[in-house]
Design a protein around this motif. Sequence first.
Motif, PDB file in Angstrom:
ATOM      1  N   LEU A 170       0.468  -1.561   0.179  1.00 44.62           N
ATOM      2  CA  LEU A 170      -0.125   0.257  -0.262  1.00 44.62           C
ATOM      3  C   LEU A 170       0.675   1.396   0.441  1.00 44.62           C
ATOM      4  N   VAL A 171       2.009   1.473   0.947  1.00 42.56           N
ATOM      5  CA  VAL A 171       2.364   2.459   0.617  1.00 42.56           C
ATOM      6  C   VAL A 171       2.974   2.727  -0.553  1.00 42.56           C
ATOM      7  N   LYS A 172       3.843   1.754  -1.186  1.00 45.88           N
ATOM      8  CA  LYS A 172       4.227   2.069  -2.330  1.00 45.88           C
ATOM      9  C   LYS A 172       3.891   2.485  -3.198  1.00 45.88           C
ATOM     10  N   LYS A 173       2.965   1.594  -3.551  1.00 47.99           N
ATOM     11  CA  LYS A 173       1.514   2.580  -4.283  1.00 47.99           C
ATOM     12  C   LYS A 173       1.094   3.405  -3.831  1.00 47.99           C
ATOM     13  N   VAL A 174       1.296   3.768  -2.423  1.00 51.64           N
ATOM     14  CA  VAL A 174       0.386   5.812  -2.304  1.00 51.64           C
ATOM     15  C   VAL A 174       2.145   6.301  -3.079  1.00 51.64           C
ATOM     16  N   ASN A 175       2.688   6.021  -2.596  1.00 53.39           N
ATOM     17  CA  ASN A 175       3.661   7.125  -3.452  1.00 53.39           C
ATOM     18  C   ASN A 175       3.828   7.275  -4.200  1.00 53.39           C
ATOM     19  N   GLY A 176       3.565   5.646  -5.746  1.00 58.54           N
ATOM     20  CA  GLY A 176       4.240   6.555  -6.797  1.00 58.54           C
ATOM     21  C   GLY A 176       2.589   7.609  -7.014  1.00 58.54           C
ATOM     22  N   TYR A 177       1.698   6.986  -6.514  1.00 58.95           N
ATOM     23  CA  TYR A 177       0.718   8.422  -6.889  1.00 58.95           C
ATOM     24  C   TYR A 177       0.495   9.473  -6.330  1.00 58.95           C
ATOM     25  N   LEU A 178       1.407   9.738  -5.559  1.00 62.71           N
ATOM     26  CA  LEU A 178       1.661  10.858  -4.947  1.00 62.71           C
ATOM     27  C   LEU A 178       2.218  11.754  -5.800  1.00 62.71           C
ATOM     28  N   GLN A 179       3.675  10.853  -5.857  1.00 63.25           N
ATOM     29  CA  GLN A 179       4.205  11.391  -6.893  1.00 63.25           C
ATOM     30  C   GLN A 179       3.707  11.898  -8.885  1.00 63.25           C
ATOM     31  N   GLN A 180       2.613  11.374  -9.008  1.00 65.56           N
ATOM     32  CA  GLN A 180       1.879  11.164  -9.904  1.00 65.56           C
ATOM     33  C   GLN A 180       0.789  13.182  -9.838  1.00 65.56           C
ATOM     34  N   GLY A 181       0.992  12.841  -9.030  1.00 62.34           N
ATOM     35  CA  GLY A 181      -0.074  14.078  -8.648  1.00 62.34           C
ATOM     36  C   GLY A 181      -1.380  14.351  -7.747  1.00 62.34           C
ATOM     37  N   PHE A 182      -1.749  13.252  -7.884  1.00 64.88           N
ATOM     38  CA  PHE A 182      -2.834  13.031  -7.157  1.00 64.88           C
ATOM     39  C   PHE A 182      -3.140  13.732  -6.101  1.00 64.88           C
ATOM     40  N   GLN A 183      -4.366  14.657  -6.163  1.00 61.77           N
ATOM     41  CA  GLN A 183      -4.842  15.623  -5.616  1.00 61.77           C
ATOM     42  C   GLN A 183      -5.198  14.868  -3.660  1.00 61.77           C
ATOM     43  N   ARG A 184      -5.232  13.356  -3.854  1.00 62.42           N
ATOM     44  CA  ARG A 184      -5.928  13.080  -2.054  1.00 62.42           C
ATOM     45  C   ARG A 184      -5.670  11.604  -2.764  1.00 62.42           C
ATOM     46  N   ILE A 185      -5.871  10.998  -1.857  1.00 65.07           N
ATOM     47  CA  ILE A 185      -5.235  10.022  -1.340  1.00 65.07           C
ATOM     48  C   ILE A 185      -6.585   8.853  -1.230  1.00 65.07           C
ATOM     49  N   LYS A 186      -7.667   8.234  -1.320  1.00 70.98           N
ATOM     50  CA  LYS A 186      -8.621   7.569  -0.563  1.00 70.98           C
ATOM     51  C   LYS A 186      -7.669   5.753  -0.715  1.00 70.98           C
ATOM     52  N   VAL A 187      -8.573   5.819   0.343  1.00 73.81           N
ATOM     53  CA  VAL A 187      -8.128   4.474   0.805  1.00 73.81           C
ATOM     54  C   VAL A 187      -8.956   3.317   1.721  1.00 73.81           C
ATOM     55  N   LYS A 188      -8.882   1.978   1.156  1.00 73.95           N
ATOM     56  CA  LYS A 188     -10.584   1.311   1.040  1.00 73.95           C
ATOM     57  C   LYS A 188      -9.798   0.673   2.462  1.00 73.95           C
ATOM     58  N   VAL A 189     -10.937   0.728   3.178  1.00 76.36           N
ATOM     59  CA  VAL A 189     -10.564  -0.428   4.429  1.00 76.36           C
ATOM     60  C   VAL A 189     -11.745  -0.809   4.621  1.00 76.36           C
ATOM     61  N   LYS A 190     -11.098  -2.065   5.662  1.00 76.33           N
ATOM     62  CA  LYS A 190     -12.376  -2.719   6.062  1.00 76.33           C
ATOM     63  C   LYS A 190     -12.067  -3.655   7.572  1.00 76.33           C
ATOM     64  N   PRO A 191     -12.973  -4.162   8.780  1.00 74.95           N
ATOM     65  CA  PRO A 191     -12.374  -4.278   9.759  1.00 74.95           C
ATOM     66  C   PRO A 191     -10.964  -5.402   9.274  1.00 74.95           C
ATOM     67  N   GLY A 192     -10.356  -5.510  10.126  1.00 76.24           N
ATOM     68  CA  GLY A 192      -9.265  -6.077   9.735  1.00 76.24           C
ATOM     69  C   GLY A 192      -7.582  -5.214   9.279  1.00 76.24           C
ATOM     70  N   TYR A 193      -8.421  -3.980   8.374  1.00 77.25           N
ATOM     71  CA  TYR A 193      -7.245  -3.400   7.259  1.00 77.25           C
ATOM     72  C   TYR A 193      -7.746  -1.749   7.259  1.00 77.25           C
ATOM     73  N   ASP A 194      -7.462  -1.832   8.125  1.00 80.85           N
ATOM     74  CA  ASP A 194      -8.000   0.115   8.565  1.00 80.85           C
ATOM     75  C   ASP A 194      -6.759   0.488   9.508  1.00 80.85           C
ATOM     76  N   LEU A 195      -6.634   0.376  11.110  1.00 79.13           N
ATOM     77  CA  LEU A 195      -6.064   1.733  11.145  1.00 79.13           C
ATOM     78  C   LEU A 195      -4.496   1.295  10.976  1.00 79.13           C
ATOM     79  N   GLU A 196      -4.324   0.261  11.268  1.00 82.80           N
ATOM     80  CA  GLU A 196      -2.490   0.080  11.114  1.00 82.80           C
ATOM     81  C   GLU A 196      -1.829   0.267   8.914  1.00 82.80           C
ATOM     82  N   PRO A 197      -2.949   0.110   8.448  1.00 77.03           N
ATOM     83  CA  PRO A 197      -2.458   0.875   7.373  1.00 77.03           C
ATOM     84  C   PRO A 197      -2.698   2.374   6.964  1.00 77.03           C
ATOM     85  N   LEU A 198      -3.444   3.454   8.045  1.00 82.10           N
ATOM     86  CA  LEU A 198      -3.747   4.493   7.969  1.00 82.10           C
ATOM     87  C   LEU A 198      -2.693   5.319   9.010  1.00 82.10           C
TER      88      LEU A 198
END
Length: 373
Positions: free
Chosen positions: A149-177
């Motif tokens: 996830l961190v790697k993906k988001v890094n790429g998107y930030l490099q491309q200039g996307f204005q905000r990052i929306k992360v899909k979450v679900k129970p068990g995949y939320d606070l730690e990735p954030l």
Amino acid sequence: MKIKSIQLRRLHLPMKEPFRTSFGVESEKDVILVEVQTEAGAVGFSECVTSSEPLYSEETNGTAWHMIRDFFAPKVLDTEFHTPAELLTVGDKLHSFKGNRMAKAAVEMALWDAYANETQIPLHQLIGGEKTEIAVGISVGIQPTTDALVKKVNGYLQQGFQRIKVKVKPGYDLEPLAALRREFGDIPLMVDANSAYRLKDLSHLREFDGFGLMMMEQPLANDDLVDHARLQKELQTPICLDESIHSAEDARKAIELGACRIINVKVGRIGGFAEALRIHGVCQDAGIPLWCGGMLETGIGRLHNVALTTLPGFTLPGDTAPSARYFEQDLIEPEVVFSRPGFLPVEDVLGVASRLRMERVEKWQVDAETVNK
Ligand code: OSB
Ligand code: MG
């Protein structure tokens, strides 16, 4: 403009990578296109935002095909629309038929698109849009690991996307954030749960407040407003509704209840451009910011989403990424691309047919049918 004929096509278009949400995974774009021909020879296209399975909403490609072929398209065949004001009434012609707003939207949007083609007035102008470029963010699907996830988001930030929306679900939320905040600091960040939580998860959901998120999208059930209102009272993070908003009436009730502070409008989810304009009005009056969501659209839906986003009430970055986000080769040429990092241009599209590569449509087409009255 008089409607002469309507065709349905179904395409299976390959996607670059699978997109995973709390409700499932999409690995191929299974899409219905609606094509409208007018007596004067104009052509309109739209895409229906249903998918193969009823996981985001009740509607599917199967139900949409049936609804459009047997009910909605026959209702508009041979009818005439002379002004944008008359186009606002397409929904009224379909109003006696309950629900199925994605299927209705596909027909309505194809008519607007045909009207833009016939009158040679760009769609964004027809609906009263004002912007000349639009700011966009990106929706990041659930990844196999936090590192990924961190790697993906890094790429998107490099491309200039204005905000990052992360899909979450129970068990995949606070730690990735936590990892994203650690790695990237104060970036514009939000989450989308696609209805994966319930009010009983309140103490867990309170922990999201620690991350300074722009918003939390659709944490609770797809058909709920009341529990969202209870949750919003307990959270600092603004709630944004997506699945729960099907109409301007839903928007009014959600705002009245305090169920959200932001709304995600998907023109293909709520019945078409006319209803989107009504939601826009309701939200402008109430001071509720809007943004344009996405449904992994091909270039056809992407161009329509850009047109919608030109309305002044769309003040937050949307989910409409460039075509290359999902497709090796889009159905349109030129594809949707950044005008500068994080921004899409608003071009004078005189009907998306003018951009469509029919040989690509035919290449991926698996079914087609002409609708009869
Ligand atoms: O909830 O916004 C959503 C994709 C498919 C179904 C629902 C949603 C999404 C997205 C992706 O978040 C938006 C996009 O990139 O088109
Ligand atoms: Mg959503």
